[in-house]
Scaffold this motif. Sequence first.
Motif, PDB file in Angstrom:
ATOM      1  N   ARG A 138       0.831  -1.214   0.000  1.00 28.75           N
ATOM      2  CA  ARG A 138       0.000   0.000   0.000  1.00 28.75           C
ATOM      3  C   ARG A 138       0.864   1.263   0.000  1.00 28.75           C
ATOM      4  O   ARG A 138       0.505   2.265  -0.595  1.00 28.75           O
ATOM      5  N   VAL A 139       2.028   1.213   0.658  1.00 26.46           N
ATOM      6  CA  VAL A 139       2.940   2.362   0.664  1.00 26.46           C
ATOM      7  C   VAL A 139       3.610   2.486  -0.700  1.00 26.46           C
ATOM      8  O   VAL A 139       3.677   3.571  -1.272  1.00 26.46           O
ATOM      9  N   ARG A 140       4.092   1.370  -1.240  1.00 25.14           N
ATOM     10  CA  ARG A 140       4.738   1.393  -2.569  1.00 25.14           C
ATOM     11  C   ARG A 140       3.767   1.876  -3.642  1.00 25.14           C
ATOM     12  O   ARG A 140       4.116   2.679  -4.504  1.00 25.14           O
ATOM     13  N   ASN A 141       2.518   1.403  -3.582  1.00 26.70           N
ATOM     14  CA  ASN A 141       1.515   1.813  -4.569  1.00 26.70           C
ATOM     15  C   ASN A 141       1.200   3.300  -4.469  1.00 26.70           C
ATOM     16  O   ASN A 141       1.030   3.981  -5.486  1.00 26.70           O
ATOM     17  N   SER A 142       1.121   3.802  -3.259  1.00 28.80           N
ATOM     18  CA  SER A 142       0.859   5.223  -3.056  1.00 28.80           C
ATOM     19  C   SER A 142       1.994   6.065  -3.639  1.00 28.80           C
ATOM     20  O   SER A 142       1.747   7.069  -4.317  1.00 28.80           O
ATOM     21  N   ILE A 143       3.241   5.657  -3.392  1.00 34.14           N
ATOM     22  CA  ILE A 143       4.399   6.378  -3.928  1.00 34.14           C
ATOM     23  C   ILE A 143       4.376   6.341  -5.452  1.00 34.14           C
ATOM     24  O   ILE A 143       4.587   7.366  -6.110  1.00 34.14           O
ATOM     25  N   THR A 166       5.649   8.736   4.945  1.00 34.31           N
ATOM     26  CA  THR A 166       4.267   8.271   4.827  1.00 34.31           C
ATOM     27  C   THR A 166       3.851   7.590   6.125  1.00 34.31           C
ATOM     28  O   THR A 166       4.696   7.210   6.935  1.00 34.31           O
ATOM     29  N   ASN A 223      -0.502   3.495   5.866  1.00 37.05           N
ATOM     30  CA  ASN A 223      -1.453   3.348   4.776  1.00 37.05           C
ATOM     31  C   ASN A 223      -0.988   3.963   3.466  1.00 37.05           C
ATOM     32  O   ASN A 223      -1.693   3.910   2.464  1.00 37.05           O
ATOM     33  N   GLY A 224       0.171   4.610   3.488  1.00 37.35           N
ATOM     34  CA  GLY A 224       0.691   5.241   2.293  1.00 37.35           C
ATOM     35  C   GLY A 224       0.330   6.711   2.168  1.00 37.35           C
ATOM     36  O   GLY A 224       0.663   7.349   1.169  1.00 37.35           O
ATOM     37  N   THR A 225      -0.345   7.270   3.158  1.00 38.06           N
ATOM     38  CA  THR A 225      -0.681   8.694   3.136  1.00 38.06           C
ATOM     39  C   THR A 225       0.604   9.490   3.250  1.00 38.06           C
ATOM     40  O   THR A 225       1.407   9.268   4.152  1.00 38.06           O
TER      41      THR A 225
END
Length: 175
Positions: free
Chosen positions: A117-122, A165, A168-170
Motif C-alpha cells: 500500500r505504501v509502494r503503490n501510493s508512492i 508516509t 497506509n501510504g498517506t
Amino acid sequence: MKKIILVAVLTGFSIQMYGQEVFYEAKLKREEMPTAILEAIETDFPGFVVTEYTSIPIEIVEEDVFVDTVSDPGSTYDTYQLELKEGSDRSLIANYDSSGKLLSTEEYLKNITPPARVRNSIAQKFPGWTIEKDAFKMVHFAGKSKKERFKLFLEKNDKKMKVFTDENGTILKVS
C-alpha cells in the motif's frame, strides 16, 4: 491524562536527544539501572542488546511535567531511556519508569521493503520515481497505540527527495 502528557514529553525528549545535545540526562552503567527495568528489557525485547542506558530527570507534580536541572548527574530518576540494537539494521529507543513499566518505544528498521500500500501510493503520487534501498520503517508505541511511519528516499534521473508516509501510504511530508 498524565500518561499521555508523559509520553508526549518523553517522545519530545527522544527527538531532542538526536537533534541536539541534551544537558539534562545522565548516562548510566548497567549496574546502576533498577533491577525491574533490566528484567523488563529481557521480557520486552529478547534478542536485543542495550547499547546505552540513560536516566532522564522528569518529575510529574499534579499533572505538570518538570525537568529537574538541579540534581547531579547520576541521581535516581523516575524515567529511564535505553538504546537497543538487533543486528545492524534494527534499533529502538525504549522509555521506562523506575518500576519497569514500558512507557513508549521508537523503533527504526533500515533497508526494508515497504508494504504494497505504501509502494503503490508512492508510485501513484510520484510516477517514474524509484524507492532507494535506504528505506526506514519507524514504529512508535505509546500506551496501547502503535504508529508506523516510513521514510523513503526517492530518485528519478539525477533528482532525489525524501518522503514520509504513514502505514497506509498517506504522504505526511516531502523534502
